[in-house]
Design an enzyme around this catalytic site. Structure first.
Site, mmCIF file in Angstrom:
data_model
loop_
_atom_site.group_PDB
_atom_site.id
_atom_site.type_symbol
_atom_site.label_atom_id
_atom_site.label_comp_id
_atom_site.label_asym_id
_atom_site.label_seq_id
_atom_site.Cartn_x
_atom_site.Cartn_y
_atom_site.Cartn_z
ATOM 1 N N LEU A 32 0.811 -1.216 0.000
ATOM 2 C CA LEU A 32 0.000 0.000 0.000
ATOM 3 C C LEU A 32 0.843 1.264 0.000
ATOM 4 O O LEU A 32 0.419 2.295 -0.502
ATOM 5 C CB LEU A 32 -0.924 0.014 1.223
ATOM 6 C CG LEU A 32 -1.895 -1.168 1.323
ATOM 7 C CD1 LEU A 32 -2.652 -1.103 2.619
ATOM 8 C CD2 LEU A 32 -2.844 -1.164 0.143
ATOM 9 N N GLY A 33 2.016 1.206 0.581
ATOM 10 C CA GLY A 33 2.848 2.401 0.637
ATOM 11 C C GLY A 33 4.200 2.065 1.226
ATOM 12 O O GLY A 33 4.386 1.034 1.880
ATOM 13 N N GLY A 56 10.843 5.954 4.103
ATOM 14 C CA GLY A 56 12.217 5.730 4.502
ATOM 15 C C GLY A 56 12.371 4.751 5.647
ATOM 16 O O GLY A 56 13.462 4.257 5.897
ATOM 17 N N LYS A 78 2.098 -2.866 9.152
ATOM 18 C CA LYS A 78 3.179 -1.904 8.968
ATOM 19 C C LYS A 78 4.484 -2.598 9.349
ATOM 20 O O LYS A 78 4.632 -3.087 10.465
ATOM 21 C CB LYS A 78 2.947 -0.668 9.838
ATOM 22 C CG LYS A 78 1.694 0.100 9.474
ATOM 23 C CD LYS A 78 1.521 1.351 10.313
ATOM 24 C CE LYS A 78 2.516 2.409 9.936
ATOM 25 N NZ LYS A 78 2.285 3.677 10.666
ATOM 26 N N ASP A 112 -1.119 15.645 15.654
ATOM 27 C CA ASP A 112 -1.130 15.745 14.189
ATOM 28 C C ASP A 112 -2.546 15.591 13.632
ATOM 29 O O ASP A 112 -2.781 14.835 12.683
ATOM 30 C CB ASP A 112 -0.201 14.695 13.574
ATOM 31 C CG ASP A 112 0.193 15.051 12.135
ATOM 32 O OD1 ASP A 112 0.102 16.242 11.779
ATOM 33 O OD2 ASP A 112 0.577 14.145 11.384
#
Length: 655
Positions: free
Chosen positions: A12-13, A16, A36, A134
């Site tokens: 998906l992504g 770094g 993840k 955030d």
């Protein structure tokens, strides 16, 4: 297969510090989840240790808060084959930024719903002694199953003591959404999250990005936020937003409960929808490629629609503009922070198809979807144009090369950094890019390889231009100076000082002897390249000068300004020739056709206007962009214009 249970099925992504996968949980009948993986590609023990800390911290926050139905649940956290893995609940839905782009600004009743959902989530978050740090539209997903909002991305959240303090100089949060005490001092309180809620609501109501407001107006925008709205609000909502957006955190609400107490009186009834409030769109069949919009398709007749009546005065804030000095919401924070099916690009939302108004003699040849595009440039042979854009699946910024005739992508120059300006050399062999990271990069257009990096700037590089002989590069900097570079050696050969504010645009005269610079000090300066002496200072604009261009005969300079005008100047005398007024708000880009006959101007009113250079008469207006037009460029034969807003690139053919 991880732990003989979790099976990744799609990348998906990546960033770094790791990768994110859509996966299946075999122990739960192949229920979807998100994995993840922490697999840093960076060097340096300190950076890896910090990233590891943030990764583990995110897992702990999800474990702590995941019982809340509107926060993703932590399913597992483990180490396998020297990699760390975090498995969490998959949230199927659309984030509020994508929703805003698809549906337009939010009405007041919708903002009340957003506030209510967010405040109830934050009530639990803060009660658990956690500060998110955030909050922004991208980190709020509307879950498709129940339309409830889900707060995501706890990768930089912190445990609350008396206050949360990070190391000095560390930027935590997203510019514009994070309050002053968080961005400058590294301190955060529950009231800091509440400020972010207010900034989020402002963005959704006004269409104006708080990050760009901060860059343009400093923190002073919060005192006059009402001026940027496109619709009146009830006094009750104004009062709440006023208190959420106070500069001093002590003057804000101190808890989500305090804000909710101001909800005690009945909420305002939804305002009746006026017929002119309707957004007129057409949706092409789903089989059409997502990369093309506004394209007439063979055999497909568009559904009949009633055109929306354009307002007499377009709003300055209906722009969603990626400024050249800050592209996107913020500098990416350490770690991979990708959640939600829409953010992955796995289930792309249907875009809004704006009906373009195209005058006779102009053909909208192609519309290409970009992402945070801030600059375009056409090669001298007219066959290729370049644009900068961000990758949808990573934190990289790329420069993309396109075929002008077909609109097809030719090549990508990878990891160019946050680019605000690009220029192509007169021989068509070299591309220069300047941006956020204080360096200029030179690229080989034929191979896509980076030739060299020019170092010497200490601030953001906002504009670059090649001299006519291709031997010198000029660059404008946020430190109010212009630097000159030897292209062959990469050496800095001079610095021009004299502006009192940021230099936003630079351009050479055709003979290469004079350089023009436009600045946020409301002036244009003309410089002698050989001696470095100032020739003229052109005064007349009442607001910042964003773009300058010079006619092929070297006699006329054209400037675009935030005073909503375009001015023409005599280069020899420095005198103003005339003022062109027609745009309803800021002019962000100007270009002169190579035949010296036509000016193109792009504006925050989402239009491009073509003007007769000799007479100053307006020729026509091109509409079809959904956001502010921030870059325009002519092809060498003067028959093609390439224009960009934040999300699309359009190719216009002049018959």
């Amino acid at each position: 297969m991880l732990r003989n249970r979790y099976r990744p099925i799609q990348l998906l992504g990546k960033g770094g510090f790791g990768k994110t996968y859509l996966a299946e949980d075999l122990d739960k009948l192949n229920e979807r989840c998100v994995i993840k993986q922490f697999a840093p590609r960076v060097q340096g023990t300190a950076a890896i240790n910090k990233a590891t800390e943030l990764f583990e911290q995110e897992a702990r926050r999800l474990q702590q808060l995941g019982e809340h139905p509107q926060i993703p649940t932590l399913l597992a956290y483990f180490e396998e084959e020297n990699n760390l893995y975090l498995v969490q609940q998959f949230i199927n839905g659309q984030n509020l930024l994508a929703e805003f782009k698809q549906q337009g600004t939010f009405k007041e009743e919708k903002i009340w719903e957003v506030l209510l959902d967010l405040l109830n989530i934050l009530k639990t978050v803060h009660q658990n002694q956690v500060i998110h740090r955030d909050i922004k539209p991208e980190n709020i997903i509307r879950r498709s199953t129940d339309n409830k909002l889900v707060l995501i991305d706890f990768g930089i959240s912190k445990q609350l003591t008396m206050t949360v303090t990070t190391s000095p100089g560390t930027i935590i949060g997203s510019r514009g959404y994070a309050p002053l005490e968080q961005m400058q001092d590294g301190k955060a309180y529950p009231a800091s999250d509440l400020y972010s809620v207010g900034a989020t609501c402002f963005h959704l109501l006004s269409g104006s990005h708080p990050g760009r407001m901060s860059e343009q107006l400093g923190n002073g925008w919060v005192s006059a936020w009402r001026k940027h709205l496109q619709q009146p609000l009830s006094s009750k909502l104004e009062k709440i937003l006023d208190k959420l957006l106070q500069k001093d955190y002590q003057q804000r609400y101190q808890s989500a409960e305090e804000v909710l107490q101001d909800f005690s009186s009945p909420l305002p009834s939804p305002s009746p929808v006026h017929p002119t409030d309707a957004v007129v769109v057409t949706q092409p069949p789903s089989s059409l490629p997502v990369t093309l919009r506004n394209q007439p398709q063979p055999g497909i007749s568009p559904a009949p629609v009633k055109p929306k009546v354009a307002p007499k005065k377009a709003s300055r804030q209906n722009t969603n503009w990626r400024t050249r000095f800050l592209v996107g919401a913020a500098i990416p924070i350490i770690g991979t922070q990708i959640y939600g099916s829409v953010r992955y690009g796995l289930f792309p939302t249907n875009p809004i198809y704006v009906i373009a108004s195209i005058p006779s003699g102009v053909l909208l040849q192609k519309t290409l979807i970009g992402r945070e595009v801030s600059s375009v440039a056409i090669s001298p042979d007219g066959n290729t144009f370049a644009s900068d854009a961000s990758e949808t699946t990573s934190k990289l910024r790329n420069i993309q090369l396109w075929n002008v005739a077909t609109g097809k992508q030719i090549r990508t120059l990878t990891d160019s950094g946050f680019v605000f300006s690009i220029a192509i050399s007169p021989d068509g062999k070299t591309l220069a890019s300047g941006g956020l990271y204080t360096t200029i990069k030179l690229w080989n257009l034929a191979t896509g390889e980076q030739i060299r990096t020019l170092k010497g700037h200490s601030y953001v590089v906002g504009s670059v231009a090649f001299s006519p002989n291709g031997e010198t590069l000029a660059s404008g900097e946020a430190d109010k100076t212009i630097k000159l570079w030897n292209i062959a050696t990469g050496e800095q050969i001079g610095t021009l000082s004299g502006h009192s504010n940021v230099v936003r645009s630079v351009a050479f005269t055709p003979d290469g002897k004079t350089l023009a610079s436009g600045s946020e000090d409301n002036t244009i300066k003309l410089w002698n390249i050989a001696t470095g002496e100032l020739i003229h200072t052109l005064k007349g604009h009442s607001k910042r000068v964003i773009s300058v261009a010079i006619s092929p005969d070297g006699k006329t300079l054209v400037s675009g300004s935030w005073d909503d005008t375009i001015k023409l100047w005599n280069i020899a005398t420095g005198q103003e020739i005339r003022t062109l007024a027609g745009h309803s708000t800021y002019v962000g880009s100007v270009a002169i056709s190579p035949d010296g006959k036509t000016i193109a101007s792009g504006s925050f009113d989402n239009t491009i206007k073509l003007w007769n250079l000799a007479t100053g008469e307006q020729i026509c207006t091109l509409t079809g962009h959904s956001f502010a037009v921030i870059s325009v460029a002519f092809s060498p034969d003067a028959k093609t214009i390439v224009s960009s807003d934040s999300d699309t690139i359009k190719i216009w053919r002049l018959k």
